[in-house]
Design a protein around this motif. Sequence first.
Motif: not given
Length: 194
Positions: A62-64, A77-85, A91-96, A176-180
């Motif tokens: 899942r990390n990959l 250039g999808c800022s929404f997708c990056l924000d969600f990613g 939330n999934e404990g991936l390497d930030l 959304l990414s403000d949370a992290c």
Amino acid sequence: MSSTRIPATEVTGLYGAIVKRLSRKMLGKVPESLGVMWHHKKVMKTSLSVGHRSRAWNVCDRNLKSYAHMAVASLLGCSFCLDFGYFQARNEGLDLVKARDIPRWRESDVFTPLERDVLEYAEAMSQTPPAVTDVLSARLLDKLGPAALIELTTFIGVANQMARTNVALGIEAEGLSDACGLPALRRPSSVRSS
């Protein structure tokens, strides 16, 4: 969020209440993009279903897949997708640290050789026309195996569909990414294929 190309409409009805409740539970809020997609509920339902079902695939790490999705988002250039990613990575404990460096992965020293191949593959698949080489594909087949490579490839295809849709509709990041604490980097690496 700046103005979308199709104005958001009110999300109403029983199904709307359910979707808003699930959005608040999952994201902490109801994104404006939901109101944009609400104009065509069948398309929205299918998109949500494909996204949800693809997250259940578990042969490829899942990390990959997460890194690949963010590479697609960065390139297109999808800022929404990056924000969600970034939100999902937290939330999934991936390497930030790695998640944050996706848009500049070529210059970063935090990625393994396999992760670099996956990021290159995601970008190569996202070119028009696709620029995947036999050499890169063979390296990934050797490292991942057939089933995981098929899963990764299809996951990248889904990411392209979502990112291209969001960009075309003018759907942008909604915080959304403000949370992290990871504001989206938008400067992609220069694209090369090997």
